[in-house]
Design an enzyme around this catalytic site. Structure first.
Site, PDB file in Angstrom:
ATOM      1  N   LYS A 157      -5.546 -11.073  -6.542  1.00 26.96           N
ATOM      2  CA  LYS A 157      -6.768 -11.341  -5.762  1.00 26.96           C
ATOM      3  C   LYS A 157      -7.845 -10.296  -6.084  1.00 26.96           C
ATOM      4  O   LYS A 157      -7.527  -9.160  -6.447  1.00 26.96           O
ATOM      5  CB  LYS A 157      -6.460 -11.390  -4.265  1.00 26.96           C
ATOM      6  N   LYS A 217     -11.137  -4.817  -3.002  1.00 28.46           N
ATOM      7  CA  LYS A 217     -12.074  -3.692  -2.916  1.00 28.46           C
ATOM      8  C   LYS A 217     -11.549  -2.484  -3.655  1.00 28.46           C
ATOM      9  O   LYS A 217     -12.310  -1.756  -4.273  1.00 28.46           O
ATOM     10  CB  LYS A 217     -12.246  -3.300  -1.447  1.00 28.46           C
ATOM     11  N   LYS A 273       0.833  -1.213   0.000  1.00 26.42           N
ATOM     12  CA  LYS A 273       0.000   0.000   0.000  1.00 26.42           C
ATOM     13  C   LYS A 273       0.861   1.254   0.000  1.00 26.42           C
ATOM     14  O   LYS A 273       0.497   2.249  -0.611  1.00 26.42           O
ATOM     15  CB  LYS A 273      -0.926   0.020   1.219  1.00 26.42           C
TER      16      LYS A 273
END
Ligand code: AMP
Ligand code: TRP
Length: 358
Positions: free
Chosen positions: A215, A218, A134
């Site tokens: 994966k 969101k 991130k």
């Protein structure tokens, strides 16, 4: 590192903990109100929480404090916490059997996070793969992105949770929570149950439909063709699954081969949705004429399961006052556990806790 901190692989047995004075298994898990829910969230986490209700004492937390580790528009954050609550209820979280609440409604989480950050070595946080991923995507890395797993440890440890059901991507964070619990117990005396991650054997990592080597997530969930969203209508679901990336072959089989990741993912989704074994799943496609048949069959079972969730979700969103009422009850139930635990933590660390705060 704290001199007497255990190694991260130190074995532990939560059931043997002398501080556990209640019977039964307590479960805690959390989910961020930071985007629309997708099939990966549902199969890797939410549906497992729903199935676990009743057999265990469950706490499910809408982790808004975690969501703001990357900027959230304030109006949107408020809306998303309600939407996520409605979606959890629509998916089958039953407020009579689960304590469902919003993290920021229970102040003890933020306070415990500070206290636990005082026993957490910086190196443990810098090693977290989610932080590394991130932080690479941010122009300015906020401190909280690094300390995020300490808040997650606080969430879990405040409730003396035995089990934490999550998807595969959270395993490292739960292991850190175990290390923090063990370090605290060694430093200040037995205080916390050491939690166990509970990761499904099948479905812990549902892959993206547009790239089955990544994966489903969101942050990209609204990108066209990436995911099935829980509030998608039937046509959207059919379209997303029909477009799912597969390979150029025709072989419908479970496989670890990266080439076959798309087909493997579709079969996994079908298997989970139908509750069938791998053999029975494959038998259903023994006479399939190609991936088109597979995609259509997966879409059918997904649509059947998602449709009632979407319908209940829309009804629940029509009554925000009822959602707020349920969340107020959940927060009260959570505070009844978290607040005395916070006092215990502070006393162990040497704070003189005034009588009014006990
Ligand atoms: P998040 O979307 O990060 O708030 O995750 C909420 C829960 O869903 C966590 O337990 C995650 O591990 C789980 N989860 C998220 N993405 C996936 C996925 N692609 N497959 C399985 N579980 C997932
Ligand atoms: N970090 C988790 C995620 O992104 C959410 C979370 C916050 C959580 N606190 C938790 C999960 C405590 C389990 C237990 O999915």
């Amino acid at each position: 590192m704290t001199p007497n901190a255990p190694s991260s692989s130190a074995p532990s047995s939560p059931d043997a903990s002398p501080i556990k004075d209640r019977s039964g298994v307590r479960v805690f898990s959390g989910i961020q109100p930071s985007g629309r829910l997708h099939l990966g969230n549902y199969l890797g986490a939410i549906r497992r929480w729903v199935h676990g209700q009743g057999a265990t004492e469950s706490f499910i937390c809408v982790v808004d404090l975690h969501a703001i580790t990357v900027y959230q528009d304030p109006e949107q954050l408020k809306r998303q916490s309600r939407e996520l609550t409605a979606m959890l209820l629509a998916s089958g979280i039953d407020p009579d059997r689960t304590h469902l609440f919003v993290q920021s409604h229970v102040r003890a989480h933020a306070e415990a996070s500070w206290l636990l950050s005082c026993v957490t070595p910086l190196g443990w946080l810098e090693r977290m793969t989610q932080y590394k991923d991130k932080s690479q995507k941010q122009k300015s890395i906020k401190t909280a992105l690094l300390t995020y797993p300490v808040l997650q440890a606080a969430d879990i440890l405040l409730y003396d949770a035995d089990e934490v059901p999550v998807g595969e991507d959270q395993k490292q964070h739960i292991e850190l929570a175990r290390d923090v619990a063990q370090t605290f117990n060694h430093t200040y005396g037995e205080t916390f149950v050491v939690p166990q991650p509970k990761i499904a054997k099948v479905g812990a990592r549902i892959m993206a439909l547009d790239d089955p080597t990544a994966k489903m997530s969101k942050s990209s969930s609204t990108a066209k063709g990436h995911a099935v969203l829980l509030d998608d209508d039937d046509a959207d679901i059919l379209r997303a699954l029909k477009r799912a990336v597969t390979d150029s072959g025709r072989d419908i089989c479970f496989s670890d081969d990266p080439e076959k990741a798309g087909v493997n993912n579709l079969l996994t989704i079908y298997q989970l949705m139908t509750g069938k074994s791998q053999e029975a799943t494959l038998a259903d496609f023994a006479s399939a004429r190609g991936y088109g048949d597979l995609k259509k069959a997966v879409a059918e079972v997904v649509i059947e399961e998602i449709r009632p969730i979407r319908e209940r979700y829309r009804q629940l969103m029509d009554d925000p006052a009822e959602l707020d009422r349920l969340l107020a009850i959940g927060a009260e139930q959570a505070r009844a556990v978290a607040e005395p635990k916070l006092v215990e933590i502070k006393e162990k660390m040497g704070f003189a806790v005034p009588a009014a705060l006990r």
